[in-house]
Design an enzyme around this catalytic site. Structure first.
Site, mmCIF file in Angstrom:
data_model
loop_
_atom_site.group_PDB
_atom_site.id
_atom_site.type_symbol
_atom_site.label_atom_id
_atom_site.label_comp_id
_atom_site.label_asym_id
_atom_site.label_seq_id
_atom_site.Cartn_x
_atom_site.Cartn_y
_atom_site.Cartn_z
ATOM 1 N N HIS A 2 0.801 -1.224 0.000
ATOM 2 C CA HIS A 2 0.000 0.000 0.000
ATOM 3 C C HIS A 2 0.841 1.285 0.000
ATOM 4 O O HIS A 2 0.737 2.114 -0.896
ATOM 5 C CB HIS A 2 -0.900 0.026 1.240
ATOM 6 C CG HIS A 2 -1.746 -1.187 1.428
ATOM 7 N ND1 HIS A 2 -2.856 -1.468 0.651
ATOM 8 C CD2 HIS A 2 -1.658 -2.197 2.329
ATOM 9 C CE1 HIS A 2 -3.415 -2.598 1.073
ATOM 10 N NE2 HIS A 2 -2.717 -3.066 2.076
HETATM 11 O O1 RIB Z 1 -4.649 0.055 5.120
HETATM 12 C C1 RIB Z 1 -3.271 0.013 4.838
HETATM 13 C C2 RIB Z 1 -2.543 1.015 5.672
HETATM 14 O O2 RIB Z 1 -2.677 0.689 7.059
HETATM 15 C C3 RIB Z 1 -1.033 1.004 5.397
HETATM 16 O O3 RIB Z 1 -0.526 2.289 5.614
HETATM 17 C C4 RIB Z 1 -0.529 0.066 6.443
HETATM 18 O O4 RIB Z 1 0.841 0.293 6.753
HETATM 19 C C5 RIB Z 1 -1.384 0.427 7.614
HETATM 20 O O5 RIB Z 1 -0.848 1.598 8.198
#
Ligand code: RIB
Ligand code: CA
Length: 319
Positions: free
Chosen positions: A242
């Site tokens: 992500h």
């Molecule tokens: O939903 C994904 C996010 O939540 C990313 O930033 C992961 O590292 C968590 O922080």
């Protein structure tokens, strides 16, 4: 093109680590500091992880400890919270310590200076946005020192993963997200809808292990230790990275397709953390964000491999 000055606000986190190593590897990016928040794991673990990540990069970038919890809601962590900090076999131990200055004070001081210098900074928000919200609530003038906010957060067409109705960074502190979304600062959002399109697998991680030096080896070890794949959901192997999409967008925006939208968040009730994006003007409100909806997966991983390989080059030169 002048180097982009950025601050990374983060809750490391495996994908945060990849985003940070990517930014620190990029000659086009000047990371002015890393502000840390509780999220994936408790604050003392996210701070420890951030120090290990920076130390392994070999870069001299200050780390600042920030908020240990959300503005109002009860504390929630990621699914690996019980793990705490990355073990030394995954990311080598480091002596690097966080600065004494609180992350919010760092944000206020640095963003005010940026406003005075008329040289605003990009904030890369890849965790719960508590630090940024606290800075904006206490000192709204700091907004003038922010060029844009690039955030990995939100779920619009994709279902959430921590809970069905929300993406984790929003779910963990919806009030902070609302403060950021309504601050009038240019906002670029990397939602789950898009991050779920780029799944890293063994092919990519073995390449990073071979070419990206110690960070490359750490990335492979971390992704093996914290499995993010979900074949039932994605229909194929691999897992999302992500947060790295925020830095990739800064480096190669042409890898992404997005649209303007009016974005909002629900802050109370059973589905607090739910986010909506009005792409079609149904609310008759001005748009406040550009929401990325597509990513060139192959181009993204080629960028990751090409950029992170600088660590292997540096270590090769040092031999
Ligand atoms: O939903 C994904 C996010 O939540 C990313 O930033 C992961 O590292 C968590 O922080
Ligand atoms: Ca994160």
């Amino acid at each position: 093109m002048p180097r982009q000055r950025i601050i990374i606000d983060t809750d490391p986190g495996v994908d945060d680590a990849i985003a940070i190593w990517l930014a620190l590897a990029s000659p086009e990016i000047d990371v002015m500091g890393i502000s840390v928040v509780a999220g994936n794991v408790p604050l003392e673990a996210t701070v420890r992880n951030a120090c290990k990540i920076v130390a392994l990069s070999g870069r001299d970038v200050p780390v600042f400890a920030g908020a240990a919890g959300p503005l109002f809601r009860n504390q929630v962590y990621g699914k690996y919270a019980h793990i705490g900090a990355f073990s030394d076999d995954l990311v080598p131990a480091a002596t690097l310590q966080p600065q004494a200055e609180h992350a919010v004070d760092f944000l206020v001081r640095t963003l005010r200076q940026a406003a005075q210098d008329n040289d605003p900074i990009t904030v890369c928000a890849i965790g719960p946005m508590t630090n940024l919200a606290l800075a904006l609530v206490q000192h709204p003038d700091v907004a003038r020192g922010i060029r844009q906010i690039v955030t990995m957060s939100c779920a619009f067409t994709a279902l959430g993963h921590r809970v069905p109705w929300a993406e984790f960074n929003i779910y963990a502190d919806p009030h902070a997200a609302e403060t950021v979304f309504t601050a009038g600062i240019p906002l670029f959002i990397m939602p789950l809808d898009m991050t779920f399109q780029a799944l890293i697998g063994n092919e990519q991680t073995s390449g990073l292990r071979q070419r990206a030096g110690k960070p490359g080896k750490a990335i492979e070890a971390l992704l093996q230790a914290f499995d993010r794949s979900d074949k039932a959901r994605f229909g194929r192997d691999g897992g999302p990275v992500h947060d790295a999409t925020t830095v990739a967008w800064l480096l190669q925006p042409e890898l992404f397709r997005g649209s303007a939208a009016t974005v909002g968040v629900q802050v109370t009730g059973k589905t607090a953390g739910y986010t909506y994006a009005d792409f079609y003007g149904k609310l008759a409100q001005p748009t406040n964000a550009t929401v990325m909806q597509q990513i060139d997966e192959a181009g993204f991983f080629a960028l990751l491999d090409r950029t992170l390989s600088v660590y292997g080059d540096i270590e090769g030169d040092a031999r």
